[in-house]
Design a protein around this motif. Sequence first.
Motif, PDB file in Angstrom:
ATOM      1  N   PHE A  74      20.407  -5.791  20.011  1.00 53.13           N
ATOM      2  CA  PHE A  74      21.016  -4.570  20.936  1.00 53.13           C
ATOM      3  C   PHE A  74      19.938  -3.981  21.819  1.00 53.13           C
ATOM      4  N   LEU A 119      21.623   2.881  21.287  1.00 50.23           N
ATOM      5  CA  LEU A 119      20.512   2.480  19.974  1.00 50.23           C
ATOM      6  C   LEU A 119      19.817   3.507  19.770  1.00 50.23           C
ATOM      7  N   GLY A 156      21.988   6.069  18.020  1.00 55.83           N
ATOM      8  CA  GLY A 156      22.410   5.503  16.717  1.00 55.83           C
ATOM      9  C   GLY A 156      21.232   5.974  15.864  1.00 55.83           C
ATOM     10  N   THR A 157      20.024   5.608  16.166  1.00 57.62           N
ATOM     11  CA  THR A 157      18.892   5.551  15.407  1.00 57.62           C
ATOM     12  C   THR A 157      18.579   6.984  15.060  1.00 57.62           C
ATOM     13  N   GLY A 179      25.060   6.979  12.031  1.00 53.93           N
ATOM     14  CA  GLY A 179      24.724   5.922  13.043  1.00 53.93           C
ATOM     15  C   GLY A 179      25.521   5.215  13.876  1.00 53.93           C
ATOM     16  N   SER A 180      26.659   4.875  13.044  1.00 56.60           N
ATOM     17  CA  SER A 180      27.510   4.181  13.532  1.00 56.60           C
ATOM     18  C   SER A 180      28.349   4.987  14.700  1.00 56.60           C
ATOM     19  N   TYR A 226      26.015   5.650  17.835  1.00 58.59           N
ATOM     20  CA  TYR A 226      25.899   4.540  18.613  1.00 58.59           C
ATOM     21  C   TYR A 226      27.170   4.177  19.465  1.00 58.59           C
ATOM     22  N   GLY A 227      28.360   4.627  18.761  1.00 52.51           N
ATOM     23  CA  GLY A 227      29.756   4.341  19.314  1.00 52.51           C
ATOM     24  C   GLY A 227      29.949   5.379  20.467  1.00 52.51           C
ATOM     25  N   VAL A 273      27.702   4.865  23.435  1.00 49.62           N
ATOM     26  CA  VAL A 273      28.402   3.595  24.313  1.00 49.62           C
ATOM     27  C   VAL A 273      29.495   4.318  25.093  1.00 49.62           C
ATOM     28  N   TRP A 274      30.386   5.129  24.449  1.00 46.28           N
ATOM     29  CA  TRP A 274      31.383   5.711  25.196  1.00 46.28           C
ATOM     30  C   TRP A 274      30.896   6.546  26.378  1.00 46.28           C
ATOM     31  N   VAL A 297      30.556  -0.224  28.182  1.00 43.66           N
ATOM     32  CA  VAL A 297      31.481  -1.222  27.751  1.00 43.66           C
ATOM     33  C   VAL A 297      32.596  -1.216  28.598  1.00 43.66           C
TER      34      VAL A 297
END
Lengths: 236, 107
Positions: free
Chosen positions: B60, B69, B72-73, B93-94, B97-98, B101-102, B107
């Motif tokens: 990552f 990251l 999420g952390t 965390g998931s 992180y998502g 990113v959003w 992405v």
Amino acid sequence: MSEMTQNSTFSDGLLAGFPIVLGYFPIAFAFGVAATGQGLNGWEAFGLSLIVYAGAAQFLALALITSGAPVLIAAFTLVAMNLRHVLYGPALLKRAGAAISRRYAWAWAFGLTDEVFGAALGQLARGRRFSEPFMFGLGLAAYASWLSGTALGAYAGGGALQGWPVLEAALGFMLPALFLALLLSILSRAQVPVIAVAAVATVLVSLLVSGTAGILAGMIAGAAAGLLGLGGRDAG
Amino acid sequence: MRADILTLALIVGLFTWAFRFFPTRADISRLPQGGALSRFLAATGPAAIATLFTASVVPFVEGGLPLPLAFGTVAVLAVYTASRSVVGATMAGSVGYGSGVWLLGTV
């Protein structure tokens, strides 16, 4: 950390496996998608999960298969990658204490993956008593999640997540999140030096040699730090 | 299932099972408390999990997504501290992180 002894039935093991179920399913789904995307059929993807049952090794297996590596070379590369598992049984039993039954270890040890080991250790650290039914429950929950995720991913087929990049990214972080949560669940002040040594060795060797070498180096360096007394007198 | 893939799976599966099972037959009950092997085994668990976390995070960082990251952390740390729940922390965390990113449109 709780010092109260908790029940350790098969059902308790299934419940304790719930975080692993959540972590495994999306990763296994991603494996099924990747496998079919790289030319394996659904049965081959499922067969790898059923027989090998080691996530990182399975993803590496895909790379080796598609690169045309000879079977024996690919096999022993993956075997070397899984060598770290020899440490898990003794470390878990050390924590569990003397006078425990290991009669069915030949069966429950099949499911002693990185995450099952971490979860079992975390449960013992929080006062759970070791039992073989508990290990069967924990392992079965994880294995069922891994197999069903693989099957669904293989059924969905290669490229199933291409239209959902944020979801794909979030699912991809599930495993690091699970490892961090497991690490927090067993964390003690005495073992911070061990953890730091393991992390530094992993990063350095991963960057300088390879990811697989980094994993072996991190575990050995951390355990060696414990041997030298950096983890307290008997940090278990 | 093609024969070469089945052969690969059987060899790796057999060795992996052996690595997981045979060390459980070792008699470690008589290890002296605080002895060298006892310390080694006690440190193995934390070292292994720290290693696996670090190894899983390295891609990552190399992928150039440090802010998601961090999201999420921090989400894992915050939810675990508040709830002591491995499930909740993993899910947070998931989602963290998502969300990172959003929000950052990376992405």
